[in-house]
Structures are given as structure tokens and as C-alpha cells.
Scaffold this active site. Sequence first.
Site, PDB file in Angstrom:
ATOM      1  N   ARG A 134      -1.306  -9.989  22.547  1.00 43.78           N
ATOM      2  CA  ARG A 134      -0.522  -9.645  23.747  1.00 43.78           C
ATOM      3  C   ARG A 134      -0.687  -8.168  24.033  1.00 43.78           C
ATOM      4  O   ARG A 134      -1.278  -7.434  23.251  1.00 43.78           O
ATOM      5  CB  ARG A 134       0.957  -9.935  23.473  1.00 43.78           C
ATOM      6  CG  ARG A 134       1.431  -9.213  22.206  1.00 43.78           C
ATOM      7  CD  ARG A 134       2.919  -9.194  22.051  1.00 43.78           C
ATOM      8  NE  ARG A 134       3.331  -8.740  20.728  1.00 43.78           N
ATOM      9  CZ  ARG A 134       3.399  -7.485  20.342  1.00 43.78           C
ATOM     10  NH1 ARG A 134       3.063  -6.504  21.165  1.00 43.78           N
ATOM     11  NH2 ARG A 134       3.777  -7.157  19.130  1.00 43.78           N
ATOM     12  N   VAL A 159       0.858  -1.194   0.000  1.00 46.89           N
ATOM     13  CA  VAL A 159       0.000   0.000   0.000  1.00 46.89           C
ATOM     14  C   VAL A 159       0.891   1.240   0.000  1.00 46.89           C
ATOM     15  O   VAL A 159       1.818   1.338   0.785  1.00 46.89           O
ATOM     16  CB  VAL A 159      -0.930   0.003   1.241  1.00 46.89           C
ATOM     17  CG1 VAL A 159      -1.832   1.225   1.236  1.00 46.89           C
ATOM     18  CG2 VAL A 159      -1.759  -1.271   1.282  1.00 46.89           C
ATOM     19  N   ASN A 189      -2.205  -8.884  17.102  1.00 47.40           N
ATOM     20  CA  ASN A 189      -1.228  -9.231  18.124  1.00 47.40           C
ATOM     21  C   ASN A 189      -1.957  -9.686  19.374  1.00 47.40           C
ATOM     22  O   ASN A 189      -2.825  -8.981  19.892  1.00 47.40           O
ATOM     23  CB  ASN A 189      -0.332  -8.038  18.447  1.00 47.40           C
ATOM     24  CG  ASN A 189       0.565  -7.689  17.268  1.00 47.40           C
ATOM     25  OD1 ASN A 189       1.052  -8.584  16.574  1.00 47.40           O
ATOM     26  ND2 ASN A 189       0.767  -6.419  17.022  1.00 47.40           N
ATOM     27  N   ARG A 220       9.090   6.685  21.418  1.00 45.70           N
ATOM     28  CA  ARG A 220      10.007   5.637  21.865  1.00 45.70           C
ATOM     29  C   ARG A 220      11.432   6.155  21.740  1.00 45.70           C
ATOM     30  O   ARG A 220      11.873   6.513  20.645  1.00 45.70           O
ATOM     31  CB  ARG A 220       9.863   4.391  21.004  1.00 45.70           C
ATOM     32  CG  ARG A 220       8.489   3.774  21.036  1.00 45.70           C
ATOM     33  CD  ARG A 220       8.561   2.405  20.394  1.00 45.70           C
ATOM     34  NE  ARG A 220       7.235   1.864  20.137  1.00 45.70           N
ATOM     35  CZ  ARG A 220       7.034   0.619  19.695  1.00 45.70           C
ATOM     36  NH1 ARG A 220       8.071  -0.168  19.443  1.00 45.70           N
ATOM     37  NH2 ARG A 220       5.819   0.178  19.485  1.00 45.70           N
ATOM     38  N   VAL A 224       3.550  -2.480  23.067  1.00 40.63           N
ATOM     39  CA  VAL A 224       4.505  -1.495  23.587  1.00 40.63           C
ATOM     40  C   VAL A 224       3.801  -0.150  23.818  1.00 40.63           C
ATOM     41  O   VAL A 224       4.133   0.598  24.732  1.00 40.63           O
ATOM     42  CB  VAL A 224       5.672  -1.320  22.584  1.00 40.63           C
ATOM     43  CG1 VAL A 224       6.700  -0.323  23.116  1.00 40.63           C
ATOM     44  CG2 VAL A 224       6.336  -2.655  22.291  1.00 40.63           C
ATOM     45  N   GLU A 229      -2.683  -7.564  10.784  1.00 38.90           N
ATOM     46  CA  GLU A 229      -2.462  -8.719  11.658  1.00 38.90           C
ATOM     47  C   GLU A 229      -3.091  -8.442  13.010  1.00 38.90           C
ATOM     48  O   GLU A 229      -3.520  -7.327  13.290  1.00 38.90           O
ATOM     49  CB  GLU A 229      -0.965  -9.011  11.816  1.00 38.90           C
ATOM     50  CG  GLU A 229      -0.180  -7.892  12.478  1.00 38.90           C
ATOM     51  CD  GLU A 229       1.309  -8.231  12.600  1.00 38.90           C
ATOM     52  OE1 GLU A 229       1.907  -8.659  11.592  1.00 38.90           O
ATOM     53  OE2 GLU A 229       1.856  -8.071  13.700  1.00 38.90           O
ATOM     54  N   HIS A 281      -0.885   3.433   9.630  1.00 35.72           N
ATOM     55  CA  HIS A 281      -1.043   2.243  10.456  1.00 35.72           C
ATOM     56  C   HIS A 281      -1.965   2.621  11.611  1.00 35.72           C
ATOM     57  O   HIS A 281      -1.614   3.446  12.446  1.00 35.72           O
ATOM     58  CB  HIS A 281       0.337   1.802  10.959  1.00 35.72           C
ATOM     59  CG  HIS A 281       0.290   0.650  11.916  1.00 35.72           C
ATOM     60  ND1 HIS A 281       0.864  -0.565  11.639  1.00 35.72           N
ATOM     61  CD2 HIS A 281      -0.268   0.533  13.141  1.00 35.72           C
ATOM     62  CE1 HIS A 281       0.657  -1.381  12.667  1.00 35.72           C
ATOM     63  NE2 HIS A 281      -0.025  -0.739  13.591  1.00 35.72           N
ATOM     64  N   LYS A 329       7.616   0.875  15.044  1.00 33.57           N
ATOM     65  CA  LYS A 329       6.956   2.115  15.449  1.00 33.57           C
ATOM     66  C   LYS A 329       7.873   3.012  16.278  1.00 33.57           C
ATOM     67  O   LYS A 329       8.638   2.530  17.099  1.00 33.57           O
ATOM     68  CB  LYS A 329       5.708   1.764  16.264  1.00 33.57           C
ATOM     69  CG  LYS A 329       4.702   0.946  15.468  1.00 33.57           C
ATOM     70  CD  LYS A 329       3.723   0.226  16.364  1.00 33.57           C
ATOM     71  CE  LYS A 329       2.883  -0.763  15.554  1.00 33.57           C
ATOM     72  NZ  LYS A 329       2.164  -1.701  16.436  1.00 33.57           N
TER      73      LYS A 329
END
Lengths: 453, 73
Positions: free
Chosen positions: A294, A205, A292, A341, A297, A290, A210, A239
Site C-alpha cells: 500500500r 537485532v 507493505n 509525524r 505514511v 516485511e 530501519h 515511526k
Amino acid sequence: MAKFKKVVVANRGAVAARVLRSLRAMGIPSVAVYSDADAGASYLSLAQEAVRIGPAPARESYLNVDALLEVVRRTGADGLHPGYGFLSENAVFAAQVEAAGARFIGPSPRWIEAMGHKTRARELAAEHGMPVGRGSAVLSGDADSMLRAAEAIGYPILVKPASGGGGIGMLPARSPQELLGAIERASSMAQRGFASAEVYLERLVDRPRHVEFQILGDRHGGVVHLHERDCSVQRRHQKLIEESPAPGLDRQVVGALAERIAQTLQTMGYDNIGTVEMLVGLDGEFSFLEMNTRLQVEHGVTEEVTGVDLVAAQVRSAAGERLADILPSTLPCNGHAIQARVYAEDPKRFFPSPGRLEVFVPPSDPDVRVECGYDQGQDVTPHYDPLLAKVIVHAATRGEAIDRLMKALRAFRIEGVRNNVPALLEILDSPEFRAGDVHTGLLADVMKQAVRA
Amino acid sequence: MSKIEAKADVTGSVWKIVAAVGAPLEAGGVIMILESMKMEIPVLAEDGGTLLELTVAEGDAVSEGQVVAVLEG
């Protein structure tokens, strides 16, 4: 099980500190684990017990299944929180933890299995009516069949590992000439990174955003969403800056999609924390990327806008409590939260920069939240990922949040390792980011301009 | 002909040696791949040449700036 009696935190650094803090606030005794590289880290003191699990290399410590199961048995823990990364999405490990007598604090192993394989997850999402972009099955057979699969999707193509994650091992191919080489290299990286050479194709794309949806389920058939996050600012598909809510999107469209995702996962029986990641094209179309299975972050930005302690909610859900008892009856999205981050890496080439934190003083403004697992004087080793800290701010508006985050990052004192703070400031202050005109190529665009300037 | 030292760009470890001693390398050819903080970083023969010597082995720890191979070009 009303409440865990003792929980092992099978991780290190910022996420171990974060989980230990919530366990402490809930009055649940905890067990921290550490490798030789992390012995003496200050966050270990948040736990009632700290157990050495091996030498510095991850496969001998934080990925050492036998050592971790031994900790579960020896301490008599009845829960294990995997954090993110390491073994957090390993279905075999999750089942082994349960066999050792402790609950794996995450979704059922079958969910980790189903979502861990990217093409199976795409098929599952499509079957349940989620929007899924064009892609292939796992590639097999000869070059001709691969070229035909690519032709059916249309160039440009992205070659992706089927068992992958974290943006590792993805390669673009813009023409049939580039395709076979990209498949060969991606397959080799996939084998090395994920112990499976399987790759598949997706449509690449152009300038995508995102956007991901935070989900929480319980063990009684309930699933809710806690709004979305925009995580478009990335380098090497990883990210750097995350925010909630996503800027500049039609709130009705986003809200309706979030509801639909939560309802779909409820139908499917999802039973703990998870995130559904989507790409948004220039045409505004969402497509499933997708899921995740869990904690992420970037969970902190969702906590800031909703006021929910996501780690505590995840733990309580795993212990068998109902969402109705865990969460407030309404989950508004208040104000705007952004996380940056801070990585130990070269701010221009993004190469890792291990070393000693000669000076390490995070911003101390009470309006700024810092999630961190390092102390001044500690070595940042080459064994783990380069995340030094997450700096999170929450304000009434996006503009105020950006200003506050920039002020916090300028106050962050780090000497001894190179770090990406200059790149973060560059992007936060760019007209494109300020305008909310974000996409996954923005960082590269802004850095190019910075070099020319 | 002159000897050229290839150096590690990062502190980490040697994941994989790609080129063999005695092999001719084109400009930009990969000598070995280092690993640090979950990233793979190649060491390149920038101007090309013949690989004379490898001063590290797979699995060895390396420091930024350390000479890891010698080429003749």
C-alpha cells in the site's frame, strides 16, 4: 481503462486529504466518506461528493465493509483508494471491491494476501534470494518445541504476530525463562488486534536501523524502485521521523539492493505501489522485515527527492497505464527530505491525548509541506490513531533539512491536546541524529538523556 | 486500611476488566485495560490492595483522571 471515472477514497484525515488532492489535480471526480466524528472536516470539500458511512467507532465506519461497498455501488465509482491503515491491506475487502465493479487501487488481492502473512512473506522473500534474517515458522505444538525453535535462532528473540503490522503485539524475550510468557501475551494481543493468534519468532537485532525501499509496479510487468527511506526513529515500533536518502550508508550497496529488490518483484509480477522494509544490523547486513502492499505514511519524503506524485502514479498504474508513461525516464534522488509525524500524545510517556484543538496553526512557510486532516476547533477523538499532521521539508543537504524542520516545528501552534513536538525537537537536535547515527532505540536513549539533563 | 481511587490515565474506553471485585491485587497488578487511539493502556493497583468497587463497565467511555475503581489497601 485509460482513466478512472470516479474514485471513492475509503479513509479519513491526512491521507484522505492527500489522495483527494491528487485526484483533483488529475481531473478525476472523487467521493469522500466520513464518520460522525469527521463530519464537517475541511478536507471533505476537496471531493465532489461526501458520504456519511456511520458513527465514530472505526468498526462501524472506516472498517465497515458493507457501508463502503454500498458507497461504491450507489455512486457508480469505478475505483476505490484505500489510503493506509484501516482496510488497505485486507485482501478480502480488495476482492469485494472488485466484485462490486470498482478497481481496488493497490496490488492484486493475491499480493495483499501473500505479504499480509509475515512468515509466508519471509519464505517468499527467501525463495527469491532476498536477504532474510533468522526466524521460525508459525509456532505450534508444545512448550518444548517452542523452546527448541528459539534455541535454533539464538537469543535475544522477538515474538511477532504472523498477521500483524504497525509494530503492534511484538515482544522481546532475552532468555528461555522469558520466552513462553512473551509468546502467550503476544498471541493474545495478536488475536485481539489481527483476529489471528498466530505468532512466530525472529532474531532480535541489536540497535537496528530501519531502511525501506519504495517500489512501483504496473499491470504490464514493469517494476521500478524510487530509492530508500530511513525510518529508524521510532517509539513503540512506530515511526516518528522518516528521511530520504538514508544517511551514512554506502550508496553503491543501497543502490544495488534497491535494483535487486525491484528486479525480484518484477520477476514475481508485482503490479502496484509497495514498500519492502529491511533491518540493517550494526554489521551493515540487510535483512528482509516485511513488505507493505500500500501507500506508506512516509511517501512524502520520496516525492520530495524524486519529484514524483506517488499517489497519482499509483492511481494511473492501477488504471492500467504503463510505468514508461507515468514516470520520468530517470529517477534521481535530489537533495534530502525529512518528515516528522506530529502526534496527539504526551511527549514523555507517549500516551494518547485526545481533546479539542483549541489552537491549531500549522507552519505556513512555503518551503514547508504539511499533510494534515484536522482543523482548529475540531475534536481529536480516541477512536482513531493519534496522527495530527506530517511536516515535510526538502533541502539541498541533510543539515539544512534538519534546521528547516526544527524551525517549522517550533512555528507549529497546537493548544488543547498534548503533542510530541518537544520530543521531535529533542531528537532532531541530538548530536546522534545530526551525525546520522540513527537506530530504532535512539528515541529512548535521547529521552533518557533529556530527563537527566 | 484506607480507600484508594484508581484513575484513568487517558481519555478513551474500557476495553477489558481484568480483576474481579473482592480480589487481592499485588502492587502493580492490572485492574483493567483501557483503549485509546489504537493503544492499550492498563490501569494498575499501584500499591496493591483489595478491589472494592469498579465504577465503569467494559465498553464505557472514560475521561482522563476519571475514577474507574476503588481499592482498599
